[in-house]
Write a protein that holds these residues in place. Structure first.
Motif, PDB file in Angstrom:
ATOM      1  N   ALA A 261      33.707  39.668  48.034  1.00 37.51           N
ATOM      2  CA  ALA A 261      33.074  39.181  46.800  1.00 37.51           C
ATOM      3  C   ALA A 261      33.224  37.665  46.801  1.00 37.51           C
ATOM      4  CB  ALA A 261      33.757  39.793  45.584  1.00 37.51           C
ATOM      5  N   GLN A 262      32.133  36.965  46.552  1.00 32.45           N
ATOM      6  CA  GLN A 262      32.171  35.503  46.558  1.00 32.45           C
ATOM      7  C   GLN A 262      31.410  34.948  45.355  1.00 32.45           C
ATOM      8  OE1 GLN A 262      31.267  33.597  50.288  1.00 32.45           O
ATOM      9  NE2 GLN A 262      32.373  35.081  51.502  1.00 32.45           N
ATOM     10  N   PRO A 263      31.910  35.209  44.161  1.00 38.96           N
ATOM     11  CA  PRO A 263      31.203  34.704  42.987  1.00 38.96           C
ATOM     12  C   PRO A 263      31.309  33.178  42.907  1.00 38.96           C
ATOM     13  CG  PRO A 263      33.312  35.621  42.348  1.00 38.96           C
ATOM     14  CD  PRO A 263      33.149  35.920  43.803  1.00 38.96           C
ATOM     15  N   ASP A 264      30.246  32.555  42.423  1.00 31.60           N
ATOM     16  CA  ASP A 264      30.305  31.099  42.229  1.00 31.60           C
ATOM     17  C   ASP A 264      31.022  30.761  40.932  1.00 31.60           C
ATOM     18  OD1 ASP A 264      28.946  30.517  44.560  1.00 31.60           O
ATOM     19  OD2 ASP A 264      26.997  30.872  43.610  1.00 31.60           O
ATOM     20  N   HIS A 265      30.947  31.694  39.990  1.00 30.08           N
ATOM     21  CA  HIS A 265      31.593  31.467  38.702  1.00 30.08           C
ATOM     22  C   HIS A 265      32.468  32.662  38.377  1.00 30.08           C
ATOM     23  CE1 HIS A 265      29.220  27.913  37.629  1.00 30.08           C
ATOM     24  NE2 HIS A 265      28.309  28.470  38.413  1.00 30.08           N
ATOM     25  N   LEU A 266      33.674  32.359  37.985  1.00 30.06           N
ATOM     26  CA  LEU A 266      34.583  33.421  37.604  1.00 30.06           C
ATOM     27  C   LEU A 266      34.887  33.273  36.121  1.00 30.06           C
ATOM     28  CD1 LEU A 266      36.067  35.737  39.108  1.00 30.06           C
ATOM     29  CD2 LEU A 266      38.105  34.296  39.052  1.00 30.06           C
ATOM     30  N   ILE A 267      34.576  34.288  35.373  1.00 33.01           N
ATOM     31  CA  ILE A 267      34.772  34.232  33.924  1.00 33.01           C
ATOM     32  C   ILE A 267      35.955  35.121  33.560  1.00 33.01           C
ATOM     33  CG2 ILE A 267      33.688  34.639  31.686  1.00 33.01           C
ATOM     34  CD1 ILE A 267      30.964  34.256  33.172  1.00 33.01           C
ATOM     35  N   ASP A 268      37.020  34.456  33.171  1.00 34.98           N
ATOM     36  CA  ASP A 268      38.284  35.138  32.893  1.00 34.98           C
ATOM     37  C   ASP A 268      38.302  35.576  31.431  1.00 34.98           C
ATOM     38  OD1 ASP A 268      40.877  35.970  32.580  1.00 34.98           O
ATOM     39  OD2 ASP A 268      41.797  34.184  33.466  1.00 34.98           O
TER      40      ASP A 268
END
Lengths: 291, 166, 788
Positions: free
Chosen positions: A46-53
């Motif tokens: 998995a290589q998301p550009d944005h990680l929303i915590d």
């Protein structure tokens, strides 16, 4: 094994999180406990550009029971569910299922919402949600909410009905009835592994001791856990005796369309179903007699 | 990729770090803060060597980004013995029972079991083994670790008795 | 206080001394390779093959080279300038010579094979860049099974060899063919171990520092055999050995995986020198699983000629080992030992073996704790099959064939001599402890209730501490000697070192006890310095259960020599004619007379001070100083023995095996440290049980590894392993110092045999025999289905 770069977002409200999701769409991933996601990111699967915590959105966390409906915030950890007295009293099969998830440290951080959104076909929550017809509450940017039954929510291996800009916020389970017997029987090679095959059952009897309702669910036999509707229907008004258990176990093992892998061939999965259904129904029946 | 500055609280002390958001907590604790007792064994959450306590709960530091742990209290193996260097009871028992060989998995085991015993003061052997099953050890076969945990529990009971008899 | 009036009694060996290593390891202050940082260090990351077997048709590093943080990306061509090719060509009949370059030049041989190396300022950035390297492959057919590899038209793993069979050796006694032909009955059995991996919880890794000023390379690396490692590394870098120092810090387990110089380590060292910058590499777990070193995957077939009582009159062994794609060791090294010692405790005069080792498109094999692991399972499994076919009790067949304890020393048909072992005693003691007499009744009663209980017995004669003579005789290159020094400083402080290196076994503790025993001091006052090749003497390292006997034994001999010198000085200082009645206990010179002990005023510190600072007071002609370096070559082989008993219940519907009891009777001679020895036995048995019941490196038919993650490769957790009972029936070895023997591998040998035999015993009513590993529930169900 290091994750690829991403921009980190730390919303403090659901609206904020939804706005971010809307902005970045498929480039974004929500992180809750991250116990599957971070492993996949470390492997660069998995290589998301944005990680929303979403860990700092308190409204997503917590367990309540209203009108015989157990409501669990998506961010609630497996361990919190495992330790909840409310859960133990209203829906003890959840307590039991939580105890089988991963390992002690994994349970502390992993969340029920994360597990359901990930939809691993060998994980406990998707299966239990399907067994109990759990309702998924899903938040959308518009401020709208939609709810969806587990069977519609979980669509296939790692696939749910969740749109990229939606967040699973809450899961509701109808409380078990008084004197409802239940059992959850996962089979794995080692403690803490994802199950190879699992059976879950809930059973209630009417006053004459005949079956009022059976819920029976198999895991590891399809791309998602499956409910055995026909067997459930056919069992109504049946006496819950050894014969019935044997017949159900025999019938159940023909269900599903499993695949061969190095842990289990098709025949072995069917053999396990027969054993586990027998165990589960015996236990569930015992549960109905606790009175 | 740009780095972000933030503060981490480890073993009661604040540390300013400047790292990329993708940097794993395990790496930040080891490389940026310099506490190398937290070991990295698999980076996919299976071996348990990197387990630390976050807000008192044992968690895999390889499955947490350091930036996620801002504002939370983190405890590592370096903080288990007291300031005089005296072992905790569990550490002492692991020493006496030969519950470690190469010692690479040991920090994760100590932190996991310290937390476990706090919330389960009187577990059965099966429960001990279940709690331990998330920490892989290739050297010991686990037997002496289990023994050490059992002795830790016994020691706790003895101390309770002593207190009660005072 | 360790004092006695018996001058010959052991004061320190055979006691439990709580481990000296524990404090740092328990408090997070251990120092492992990855805990060491060097200013200016760069990070290496390898580009690896995504194909099991393919020609590299093009390699494009342009985009990757321009990525942030990248210093350089090197390929096979670069490395061939800086390193030599490894040529393994020991003069052994039947073994083909083989060569290996630092990076493969034109084709990759397994999934995970090396292609290029990225050097960047940060590991994260290095991995980013590695993803950008473009490799174009021309896929080749992969050969993934040992039998397929031997077929005539099989794809070749190494074209240079012209065959996949890299080693083939055989042996037979004079009359074996005649006996087999004339035999009334031949019992045939097969055994197959699964491909496994060592799985130290600390993966491999290293830091290479090049000092341009002094033209010197320092390599920090977790390694079991620092000196042999240095020799190979220096050679392949075209450096003099004096230009290389290996420093081994704490090591998080080795189990055989950390002996050889691997290609990654060579490349890291070459790059440090080329770039004149420190370079570090930490193998990640996936690399460790896919591409470090694998082990086992043996197939064996025995044919036993027996008489009607179950007496074995001749035995033939056929053994094939799948060695993977690369050889870091001579390919015959592991399998050969199995064939040499197979007959072990049994009286089998007529014997033949045929041993083949083949290459396949999988990760290369190496020795893993008990490289000869399959031996005892083959032998005792064969015995059980004889018992089954002849409808005899398996214990009876063992007793009938087993050599009497009084028969040792005994020379096997292969010429191997075993001595000072007691397999008969171990068997009988175990049978009594496990109550074998009543077991069969219990088993029958349970069967009537549908409970399938079985017992498995496995006698082990463990080859340990291989001496130089064994290597020579067996046609395996290598020396078995070890070297150690012991020094008493002018202050009276005692230090010692040896060439072996601990990877968790507790040498600092055990060797302190060896020094204490030899010299007469408190083990707490002894400092053990291991792992730095500039400090430690050149030794052969830790392998083959030689730590105690070769390592500890040599340390002991050096310490005893120091004591002898110290006592000669003491006699002079005390005005005595000889030191005959003197000894040292707890650092003080004592006088023994008429079975009594009397302390003198003289301490070891006094003697040391004299030795260094007042040499004119020394006996005439004596060299100043108080230190001794000693080398010691142990006997050709030091045999230990044990007998393992495993009781299981098999759920026949699900195929689940539950171990209800595990007991082992051990004879590993006199020991240095009882607690450490017990820990080694527990660890070895657990590794064997985990291996035979759970572990399997699975390659699919095309050669892709299916088990590259820890979640897929199943190592047993605390919930799967049983409690193990250990009973000792130790007898000392007559030749080794202190009567020591090795013992760290026999647990693997015994447990895989005992559990396999137990499951076969439980499933006897279904005629199911365990002939392959792992003993998974699925595999049992598949066998049980066939039996119906």
């Amino acid at each position: 094994m290091k994750p690829s770069p991403f921009t980190y977002h730390d919303p403090h409200s659901l609206d904020e999180a939804l706005a971010l999701l809307n902005q970045y769409g498929e480039e974004a991933r929500i992180i809750a406990g991250g116990q599957s996601l971070v492993a996949m990111m470390n492997l660069r699967l998995a290589q998301p550009d944005h990680l929303i915590d979403i860990n700092n959105i308190p409204v997503l966390n917590g367990i309540e029971c209203q009108d015989r409906l157990l409501q669990i915030g998506a961010l609630t950890s497996h361990q919190d569910i495992l330790q909840s007295e409310l859960v133990r009293q209203s829906c003890p099969i959840l307590t039991n299922a939580a105890a089988h998830i991963g390992h002690y440290a994994i349970r502390q951080r992993g969340t029920i919402g994360g597990s359901l959104s990930h939809a691993d076909p060998a994980a406990e929550w998707p299966m239990i949600a399907i067994l109990l017809d759990g309702e998924m509450e899903i938040a959308q940017l518009s401020g709208e909410k939609r709810t969806l039954g587990a069977r519609d929510f979980i669509q296939s291996i790692y696939t749910t009905d969740l749109a990229p800009e939606e967040i699973l916020t809450k899961i509701s389970f109808p409380c078990l009835e008084e004197n409802e017997g239940w059992a959850f029987k996962p089979f794995a090679r080692r403690r803490g592994d994802y199950f190879i095959v699992a059976v879950a059952a809930c059973l209630t009897l009417d006053q004459s001791g005949r079956i009022k309702r059976l819920r029976l669910c198999l895991g590891g036999m399809e791309a998602t856990a499956i409910r055995l509707d026909e067997i459930e229907q056919g069992s109504i008004a049946h006496l819950p005796d050894e014969n019935w258990i044997r017949e159900v176990a025999k019938a159940a093992c023909n269900e599903g369309n499993p695949v061969d892998d190095h842990n289990a061939d098709v025949e072995y999965r069917r053999e396990l179903v027969e054993i586990l259904v027998t165990d589960a129904l015996q236990d569930a029946f015992k549960g109905t007699q606790r009175g | 990729m740009s780095k972000t500055a933030f503060r981490l609280n480890v073993n009661g002390q604040d540390y300013e770090v400047l790292v990329e958001p993708r940097k794993l907590l395990s790496d930040v604790i080891r490389d940026d803060i310099g506490l190398t007792g937290t070991h990295v064994g698999c980076e996919h959450g299976v071996c348990g060597a990197c387990t630390v306590l976050i807000e008192g709960k044992p968690q895999r530091s390889c499955l947490v980004f350091a930036i996620q742990a801002r504002g939370q209290s983190i405890r590592t193996i370096e903080d288990v013995a007291d300031e005089n260097g005296d072992y905790s009871t569990l550490q002492q028992m692991l020493h006496e029972e030969h519950g470690l060989q190469c010692g690479f998995c040991t920090p994760g085991i100590v932190l996991t079991m310290e937390a476990f015993l706090k919330s389960n003061p009187d577990p059965s052997e099966e429960e001990i083994r279940e709690a331990l099953s998330g920490n892989l050890c290739r050297c010991t076969g686990y037997q002496n670790i289990v023994k050490a945990v059992q002795k830790t529990i016994l020691r706790g009971h003895e101390e309770d008795k002593e207190i009660a008899s005072l | 206080m360790n004092q006695t009036n018996d001058k010959t009694a052991f004061l320190n060996a055979g006691k439990t001394l709580l481990r000296k290593e524990d404090r740092r390891l328990l408090t997070g202050h251990g120092r492992f390779t990855d805990d060491i940082h060097v200013v200016g260090e760069l990070h290496a990351c390898f580009v690896r093959s995504t194909y099991p077997h393919a020609k590299i048709s093009a390699l494009n590093t342009a985009e990757a080279s321009a990525a942030p943080g990248v210093i350089t990306i090197v390929t096979a061509e670069d490395l061939s300038e800086w390193t030599t090719t490894l040529r393994l060509a020991p003069p052994i009949e039947g073994l083909l010579p083989i060569e290996m370059t630092a990076l493969p030049k034109d084709k990759v041989r397994f999934y995970g094979d090396l292609i290029a190396c990225v050097i960047a300022t940060d590991r994260y950035l290095a991995e980013d860049a590695a993803e950008l390297v473009i490799v174009e492959y021309e896929p080749l057919e992969a050969v993934t099974g040992m039998f397929a590899a031997m077929e005539e038209d099989a794809p070749l793993v190494d074209e240079e060899l012209g065959s996949n069979m890299i080693s083939h050796q055989s042996f037979e006694t004079k009359s074996i063919q005649k006996i087999m032909k004339a035999a009334d009955r031949i019992v045939e059995s097969t055994f197959a171990t699964a491909r496994q991996t060592h799985l130290p919880i600390e993966t491999r890794g290293c830091i290479a520092e090049w000092d341009e000023g002094s033209q010197h390379l320092t390599m920090h690396i977790g390694n079991q055999a620092p000196h042999p490692f240095r020799s190979v590394l220096a050679g392949r870098l075209k450096l003099r050995e004096s230009q290389v120092t290996i420093v081994v810090p704490d090591v998080g387990g080795g189990f055989g995986q950390k002996i050889a110089l691997y290609r990654e380590e060579l490349i890291v060292a070459a790059l440090a020198r080329h770039l004149k910058r420190p370079v570090r590499w930490r193998e990640d777990r996936m690399e460790n699983m896919l591409a470090s070193s694998h082990a086992r995957e043996d197939f064996a077939r025995t044919r036993a000629a027996v008489d009607s009582n179950g007496r074995i009159i001749g035995l033939m062994l056929e053994l094939i080992e799948d060695f993977g794609a690369y050889c870091f060791y001579p390919a015959n090294y592991l399998a050969r030992v199995v064939a040499m010692i197979l007959t072990g405790p049994y009286d089998i005069g007529e014997y033949a073996y045929d041993v083949k080792v083949v290459l396949t498109n999988k990760c290369g094999n190496g020795p893993m704790r008990a490289p000869m692991a399959i031996t005892s399972w083959i032998m005792d499994g064969t015995i059980d099959n004889i018992a089954r076919e002849l409808e005899l009790d398996p214990v009876q067949v063992r007793r009938l064939n087993m050599l009497a304890d009084s028969a040792y020393p005994h020379t096997m048909a292969t010429g191997e001599t075993m001595e000072d072992i007691n397999p008969g005693t171990a068997l009988e003691k175990g049978l009594e402890s496990i109550d074998y007499k009543n077991f069969r009744k219990r088993q029958l009663d349970d069967r009537t209730r549908g409970v399938y209980r079985g017992i498995g017995i496995c006698s082990v004669v463990e080859s340990t501490t291989y001496g130089s003579k064994f290597y020579k005789a067996a046609g395996i290159p290598g020396s078995g000697h070890e070297c150690a020094w012991v020094k008493v400083d002018p202050s009276g402080e005692v230090r010692a070192s040896a060439g072996v290196m601990s990877t968790g076994q507790g040498y600092e503790t055990a060797f302190s006890q060896a020094v204490a025993e030899g010299l007469g001091v408190d083990p707490k006052d002894v400092a053990i310095k291991l792992g730095n090749t500039d400090v430690a003497p050149y030794g052969m390292g830790s392998r083959g259960a030689r730590g105690a006997t070769a390592g500890g034994g040599t340390v002991y001999l050096a310490a005893a020599a120091v004591r002898e010198k110290a006592l000669a000085i003491a006699a002079k200082l005390l005005g005595l004619n000889s030191a005959d009645h003197l000894s040292i206990q707890e650092g003080r010179v004592c006088w023994f007379f008429d079975g009594k002990i009397q302390e003198t005023e003289l301490t070891l510190s006094d003697i040391a001070r004299t030795a260094y600072l007042d040499p004119t007071s020394l006996p005439d002609g004596m060299e100043p100083g108080l230190e001794v370096t000693k080398a010691y070559d142990p006997p050709p082989m030091t045999y230990s023995n044990s007998c393992h008993f495993c009781e299981v219940v098999v759920e026949v519907n699900s195929g689940i095996v539950k171990i209800e009891r595990y007991l082992v009777v051990e004879n590993c001679g006199n020991v240095l440290s009882t607690q450490i020895v017990e820990g080694q036995q527990l660890g070895a048995i657990s590794m064997g049980l985990s291996g035979s019941m759970f572990e399997h490196m699975i390659y699919d038919e095309s050669g892709y590894n299916q088990t590259g993650l820890l979640s897929e490769y199943m190592m047993a957790t605390a919930s799967e392993l049983p409690e193990i009972e250990i009973i000792s029936v130790a007898t000392p070895n007559r030749r080794t110092p202190i009567g020591l023997k090795g013992m760290a591998e026999g647990g693997v040998m015994g447990s895989i045999g005992a559990v396999s035999n137990a499951v076969s015993d439980a499933l006897a009513p279904f005629s199911v025999v365990i002939d392959s590993h792992p003993i998974s529930p699925l595999s049992l169900r598949q066998k049980l289905r066939k039996s119906h």
